[in-house]
Enzyme design. Structure first.
Site, PDB file in Angstrom:
ATOM      1  N   CYS A 162      30.661  35.778 -12.879  1.00 29.45           N
ATOM      2  CA  CYS A 162      29.261  36.587 -12.948  1.00 29.45           C
ATOM      3  C   CYS A 162      28.829  36.933 -11.845  1.00 29.45           C
ATOM      4  O   CYS A 162      28.212  37.877 -11.568  1.00 29.45           O
ATOM      5  CB  CYS A 162      28.352  35.667 -13.700  1.00 29.45           C
ATOM      6  SG  CYS A 162      26.690  36.095 -14.034  1.00 29.45           S
ATOM      7  N   GLU A 186      32.928  38.998 -19.287  1.00 29.59           N
ATOM      8  CA  GLU A 186      31.918  39.846 -18.778  1.00 29.59           C
ATOM      9  C   GLU A 186      32.150  41.303 -19.396  1.00 29.59           C
ATOM     10  O   GLU A 186      31.125  41.905 -19.583  1.00 29.59           O
ATOM     11  CB  GLU A 186      32.405  39.920 -17.165  1.00 29.59           C
ATOM     12  CG  GLU A 186      31.723  38.786 -16.564  1.00 29.59           C
ATOM     13  CD  GLU A 186      30.221  38.612 -16.502  1.00 29.59           C
ATOM     14  OE1 GLU A 186      29.595  39.733 -16.427  1.00 29.59           O
ATOM     15  OE2 GLU A 186      29.883  37.526 -16.195  1.00 29.59           O
TER      16      GLU A 186
END
Length: 233
Positions: free
Chosen positions: A148, A218
């Protein structure tokens, strides 16, 4: 459109850092992220506002649990500087969630999706993060939260070279391409190298698996926003 990746200088032949090993493992995932229509739509301005609104709401849900994950990393960090840094990042994640919701939803002309529930991919991603940071080692948790930081920094860097004709999307790109954010990411990557250097081969292999898994999440997160994912039943 195709987004070119920024030119990266060749890595030194020896030694291979743990972060270099991690990034090499997800290069196909990162390439798929840059090629995803959500990302290319940010750059050329064609991304539907409904998809961006879905992303903003789900990201605010995500960041609440991400802040919890960072707090656990802070509690397990090896020294006081790292404890303070992760604690600060956790506070920053909550602040970002509040600021993002107000700024971007205002830019979208309202809060039509404000009350949208946590979507399946968001729930799966945050559940995996929390299970890893609570149940694994410090290195496991660090590897799980790293994508992230790192992928957003790399995407922001790549997109900053192109920007966007849409002012709302330009603002999003600038936030992650900003040098302040890039410096935070470099600090976490450096910590990953230090922690990896002290780990056994088996511990590094387990951490790499977590890193690859959350990197895939993601891609799934952006894809879920593109599809405006909802629960099927």
């Amino acid at each position: 459109m195709t987004i070119d990746q920024p030119t990266v200088s060749a890595a030194p032949e020896t030694p291979v850092t743990f972060s270099a090993e991690l990034w090499q493992a997800i290069e196909p995932v990162y390439a798929a992220i840059l090629a995803h229509p959500f990302i290319t739509g940010l750059v050329d301005g064609t991304l539907p506002k409904e998809a961006f609104g879905h992303f903003v709401v789900q990201d605010s849900h995500y960041l609440r649990d991400y802040a919890r994950a960072l707090s656990v990393c802070a509690a397990r960090a090896p020294d006081e500087d790292d404890v303070r840094a992760f604690a600060g990042d956790a506070v920053g994640a909550v602040a970002a969630e509040q600021e993002m919701h107000s700024a971007f939803m205002a830019g979208l002309g309202g809060a039509a999706e404000h009350a949208a529930p946590v979507a399946p991919t968001t729930r799966a991603y945050t559940s995996y993060l929390l299970a890893t940071v609570y149940g694994g080692s410090f290195l496991d948790g660090l590897a799980a939260v790293l994508p992230c930081y790192w992928i957003y920094a790399r995407v922001g860097e790549a997109l900053l070279e192109h920007s966007s004709p849409d002012p709302l999307y330009r603002r999003w790109i600038a936030a992650y391409g900003d040098e302040t954010f890039q410096a935070v990411v470099r600090r976490v990557v450096a910590l990953t190298d230090r922690a990896g250097a002290e780990a056994t081969d088996a511990q590094r292999a387990r951490a790499l698996d977590h890193f690859v898994t959350t990197s895939r999440y993601e891609w799934m997160f952006w894809d879920a926003a593109w599809r405006r994912e909802t629960w099927p039943v």
